[in-house]
Design a protein around this motif. Structure first.
Motif, PDB file in Angstrom:
ATOM      1  N   ALA A 188      32.572  65.890  25.236  1.00 23.36           N
ATOM      2  CA  ALA A 188      34.012  65.778  25.487  1.00 23.36           C
ATOM      3  C   ALA A 188      34.375  66.421  26.819  1.00 23.36           C
ATOM      4  CB  ALA A 188      34.796  66.415  24.344  1.00 23.36           C
ATOM      5  N   VAL A 189      33.775  67.569  27.119  1.00 20.47           N
ATOM      6  CA  VAL A 189      34.024  68.228  28.405  1.00 20.47           C
ATOM      7  C   VAL A 189      33.523  67.345  29.545  1.00 20.47           C
ATOM      8  CG1 VAL A 189      33.369  70.208  29.831  1.00 20.47           C
ATOM      9  CG2 VAL A 189      34.013  70.552  27.447  1.00 20.47           C
ATOM     10  N   LYS A 190      32.340  66.771  29.381  1.00 21.91           N
ATOM     11  CA  LYS A 190      31.784  65.885  30.409  1.00 21.91           C
ATOM     12  C   LYS A 190      32.662  64.648  30.578  1.00 21.91           C
ATOM     13  CE  LYS A 190      27.471  63.639  31.731  1.00 21.91           C
ATOM     14  NZ  LYS A 190      26.093  63.331  31.326  1.00 21.91           N
ATOM     15  N   HIS A 191      33.169  64.120  29.472  1.00 16.98           N
ATOM     16  CA  HIS A 191      34.049  62.952  29.532  1.00 16.98           C
ATOM     17  C   HIS A 191      35.318  63.269  30.308  1.00 16.98           C
ATOM     18  CE1 HIS A 191      37.294  60.351  27.941  1.00 16.98           C
ATOM     19  NE2 HIS A 191      36.381  59.413  28.109  1.00 16.98           N
ATOM     20  N   GLU A 192      35.900  64.438  30.074  1.00 16.80           N
ATOM     21  CA  GLU A 192      37.118  64.826  30.786  1.00 16.80           C
ATOM     22  C   GLU A 192      36.856  64.947  32.284  1.00 16.80           C
ATOM     23  OE1 GLU A 192      40.265  65.081  29.735  1.00 16.80           O
ATOM     24  OE2 GLU A 192      39.543  64.332  27.811  1.00 16.80           O
ATOM     25  N   ALA A 193      35.702  65.514  32.654  1.00 17.10           N
ATOM     26  CA  ALA A 193      35.359  65.638  34.072  1.00 17.10           C
ATOM     27  C   ALA A 193      35.188  64.260  34.711  1.00 17.10           C
ATOM     28  CB  ALA A 193      34.090  66.471  34.241  1.00 17.10           C
ATOM     29  N   LEU A 194      34.514  63.369  34.018  1.00 15.48           N
ATOM     30  CA  LEU A 194      34.326  62.021  34.545  1.00 15.48           C
ATOM     31  C   LEU A 194      35.646  61.265  34.626  1.00 15.48           C
ATOM     32  CD1 LEU A 194      31.012  60.976  32.779  1.00 15.48           C
ATOM     33  CD2 LEU A 194      31.342  61.510  35.190  1.00 15.48           C
ATOM     34  N   HIS A 195      36.508  61.493  33.661  1.00  9.98           N
ATOM     35  CA  HIS A 195      37.825  60.842  33.675  1.00  9.98           C
ATOM     36  C   HIS A 195      38.642  61.324  34.874  1.00  9.98           C
ATOM     37  CE1 HIS A 195      41.200  58.687  31.999  1.00  9.98           C
ATOM     38  NE2 HIS A 195      41.940  59.773  32.093  1.00  9.98           N
ATOM     39  N   ALA A 196      38.604  62.624  35.137  1.00  8.02           N
ATOM     40  CA  ALA A 196      39.323  63.173  36.290  1.00  8.02           C
ATOM     41  C   ALA A 196      38.743  62.620  37.597  1.00  8.02           C
ATOM     42  CB  ALA A 196      39.251  64.693  36.281  1.00  8.02           C
ATOM     43  N   GLU A 197      37.423  62.503  37.668  1.00 10.18           N
ATOM     44  CA  GLU A 197      36.777  61.929  38.857  1.00 10.18           C
ATOM     45  C   GLU A 197      37.191  60.471  39.044  1.00 10.18           C
ATOM     46  OE1 GLU A 197      34.095  61.643  42.153  1.00 10.18           O
ATOM     47  OE2 GLU A 197      35.023  63.327  41.133  1.00 10.18           O
ATOM     48  N   ARG A 198      37.260  59.732  37.956  1.00  9.56           N
ATOM     49  CA  ARG A 198      37.662  58.326  38.039  1.00  9.56           C
ATOM     50  C   ARG A 198      39.094  58.204  38.542  1.00  9.56           C
ATOM     51  NH1 ARG A 198      37.030  53.383  33.855  1.00  9.56           N
ATOM     52  NH2 ARG A 198      38.536  52.040  34.864  1.00  9.56           N
ATOM     53  N   ILE A 199      39.981  59.032  38.042  1.00 10.29           N
ATOM     54  CA  ILE A 199      41.378  58.992  38.497  1.00 10.29           C
ATOM     55  C   ILE A 199      41.457  59.327  39.983  1.00 10.29           C
ATOM     56  CG2 ILE A 199      43.601  60.188  38.291  1.00 10.29           C
ATOM     57  CD1 ILE A 199      43.113  60.284  35.277  1.00 10.29           C
ATOM     58  N   ARG A 200      40.672  60.317  40.425  1.00  9.32           N
ATOM     59  CA  ARG A 200      40.662  60.684  41.840  1.00  9.32           C
ATOM     60  C   ARG A 200      40.181  59.515  42.692  1.00  9.32           C
ATOM     61  NH1 ARG A 200      37.434  62.096  45.695  1.00  9.32           N
ATOM     62  NH2 ARG A 200      35.548  61.998  44.443  1.00  9.32           N
ATOM     63  N   LEU A 201      39.119  58.839  42.248  1.00  4.76           N
ATOM     64  CA  LEU A 201      38.603  57.702  43.011  1.00  4.76           C
ATOM     65  C   LEU A 201      39.575  56.521  42.990  1.00  4.76           C
ATOM     66  CD1 LEU A 201      34.852  57.804  41.970  1.00  4.76           C
ATOM     67  CD2 LEU A 201      35.825  58.400  44.188  1.00  4.76           C
ATOM     68  N   GLU A 202      40.239  56.287  41.875  1.00  5.85           N
ATOM     69  CA  GLU A 202      41.226  55.213  41.820  1.00  5.85           C
ATOM     70  C   GLU A 202      42.385  55.477  42.773  1.00  5.85           C
ATOM     71  OE1 GLU A 202      42.323  54.843  37.716  1.00  5.85           O
ATOM     72  OE2 GLU A 202      40.582  53.570  37.252  1.00  5.85           O
ATOM     73  N   ASP A 203      42.806  56.740  42.872  1.00  5.61           N
ATOM     74  CA  ASP A 203      43.866  57.086  43.819  1.00  5.61           C
ATOM     75  C   ASP A 203      43.415  56.854  45.250  1.00  5.61           C
ATOM     76  OD1 ASP A 203      45.545  57.757  41.754  1.00  5.61           O
ATOM     77  OD2 ASP A 203      45.150  59.914  41.880  1.00  5.61           O
ATOM     78  N   LYS A 204      42.164  57.153  45.537  1.00  5.94           N
ATOM     79  CA  LYS A 204      41.633  56.938  46.883  1.00  5.94           C
ATOM     80  C   LYS A 204      41.556  55.442  47.194  1.00  5.94           C
ATOM     81  CE  LYS A 204      38.058  58.832  49.846  1.00  5.94           C
ATOM     82  NZ  LYS A 204      36.868  59.664  49.917  1.00  5.94           N
ATOM     83  N   VAL A 205      41.185  54.631  46.209  1.00  3.62           N
ATOM     84  CA  VAL A 205      41.119  53.183  46.405  1.00  3.62           C
ATOM     85  C   VAL A 205      42.521  52.619  46.623  1.00  3.62           C
ATOM     86  CG1 VAL A 205      40.609  51.004  45.224  1.00  3.62           C
ATOM     87  CG2 VAL A 205      38.957  52.856  45.193  1.00  3.62           C
ATOM     88  N   LYS A 206      43.516  53.151  45.932  1.00  3.99           N
ATOM     89  CA  LYS A 206      44.888  52.686  46.132  1.00  3.99           C
ATOM     90  C   LYS A 206      45.322  52.857  47.582  1.00  3.99           C
ATOM     91  CE  LYS A 206      46.605  53.653  41.501  1.00  3.99           C
ATOM     92  NZ  LYS A 206      47.454  54.550  40.707  1.00  3.99           N
ATOM     93  N   LEU A 207      44.847  53.935  48.216  1.00  4.96           N
ATOM     94  CA  LEU A 207      45.220  54.173  49.612  1.00  4.96           C
ATOM     95  C   LEU A 207      44.584  53.157  50.552  1.00  4.96           C
ATOM     96  CD1 LEU A 207      44.935  58.064  49.749  1.00  4.96           C
ATOM     97  CD2 LEU A 207      47.022  56.691  49.639  1.00  4.96           C
ATOM     98  N   LEU A 208      43.524  52.501  50.140  1.00  3.05           N
ATOM     99  CA  LEU A 208      42.842  51.535  50.990  1.00  3.05           C
ATOM    100  C   LEU A 208      43.315  50.100  50.770  1.00  3.05           C
ATOM    101  CD1 LEU A 208      39.216  52.910  50.759  1.00  3.05           C
ATOM    102  CD2 LEU A 208      40.792  53.093  52.676  1.00  3.05           C
ATOM    103  N   ARG A 209      44.174  49.870  49.833  1.00  2.00           N
ATOM    104  CA  ARG A 209      44.685  48.518  49.593  1.00  2.00           C
ATOM    105  C   ARG A 209      45.573  48.103  50.772  1.00  2.00           C
ATOM    106  NH1 ARG A 209      45.018  49.414  43.652  1.00  2.00           N
ATOM    107  NH2 ARG A 209      42.948  48.698  43.006  1.00  2.00           N
ATOM    108  N   PRO A 210      45.592  46.826  51.109  1.00  2.00           N
ATOM    109  CA  PRO A 210      46.358  46.373  52.282  1.00  2.00           C
ATOM    110  C   PRO A 210      47.846  46.711  52.221  1.00  2.00           C
ATOM    111  CG  PRO A 210      44.931  44.618  51.486  1.00  2.00           C
ATOM    112  CD  PRO A 210      44.837  45.743  50.493  1.00  2.00           C
ATOM    113  N   GLU A 211      48.435  46.697  51.046  1.00  2.06           N
ATOM    114  CA  GLU A 211      49.874  46.968  50.965  1.00  2.06           C
ATOM    115  C   GLU A 211      50.220  48.451  51.117  1.00  2.06           C
ATOM    116  OE1 GLU A 211      48.140  46.779  46.845  1.00  2.06           O
ATOM    117  OE2 GLU A 211      48.192  45.349  48.481  1.00  2.06           O
ATOM    118  N   SER A 212      49.246  49.329  50.992  1.00  5.30           N
ATOM    119  CA  SER A 212      49.544  50.767  51.108  1.00  5.30           C
ATOM    120  C   SER A 212      48.422  51.499  51.841  1.00  5.30           C
ATOM    121  CB  SER A 212      49.732  51.370  49.715  1.00  5.30           C
ATOM    122  OG  SER A 212      48.509  51.284  49.007  1.00  5.30           O
ATOM    123  N   ILE A 213      47.961  50.943  52.945  1.00 13.99           N
ATOM    124  CA  ILE A 213      46.836  51.564  53.664  1.00 13.99           C
ATOM    125  C   ILE A 213      47.312  52.816  54.401  1.00 13.99           C
ATOM    126  CG2 ILE A 213      47.054  50.235  55.788  1.00 13.99           C
ATOM    127  CD1 ILE A 213      43.932  50.001  55.559  1.00 13.99           C
TER     128      ILE A 213
END
Length: 96
Positions: free
Chosen positions: A44-69
């Motif tokens: 469960a602790v490992k899952h929470e860490a991976l979930h937080a990492e995924r959210i961080r990476l998704e936020d970074k990908v949002k910044l690279l989208r053409p509409e919000s670069i």
């Protein structure tokens, strides 16, 4: 008939003892269950860490989208990938 009742009672007690021993000390008994609970807590602790990492990476990908670069992030990624610098940039090397 009395002897039969005694034999049945002893067999039932023996079976009850056998199953009770396996519940407490057997390979799938209470200690195994406790180990599984510890493993579930660790996962469960490992899952929470991976979930937080995924959210961080998704936020970074949002910044690279053409509409919000984000121009600064694009510049940073391009320079890091191409290993280039402007003539006015100061480059500091660190020992590894």
């Amino acid at each position: 008939m009395r002897r039969f009742d005694l034999v049945v009672t002893l067999v039932c007690c023996a079976l009850l003892g056998y199953f009770a021993w396996h519940a407490f000390e057997g390979p799938r008994g209470f200690p195994y269950r406790d180990g599984l609970r510890v493993e579930v807590a660790e996962l469960a602790v490992k899952h929470e860490a991976l979930h937080a990492e995924r959210i961080r990476l998704e936020d970074k990908v949002k910044l690279l989208r053409p509409e919000s670069i984000d121009p600064d992030l694009l510049d940073e990624l391009a320079r890091g990938t191409l290993e280039l610098a402007k003539p006015t940039d100061v480059v500091a090397f660190t020992a590894r």
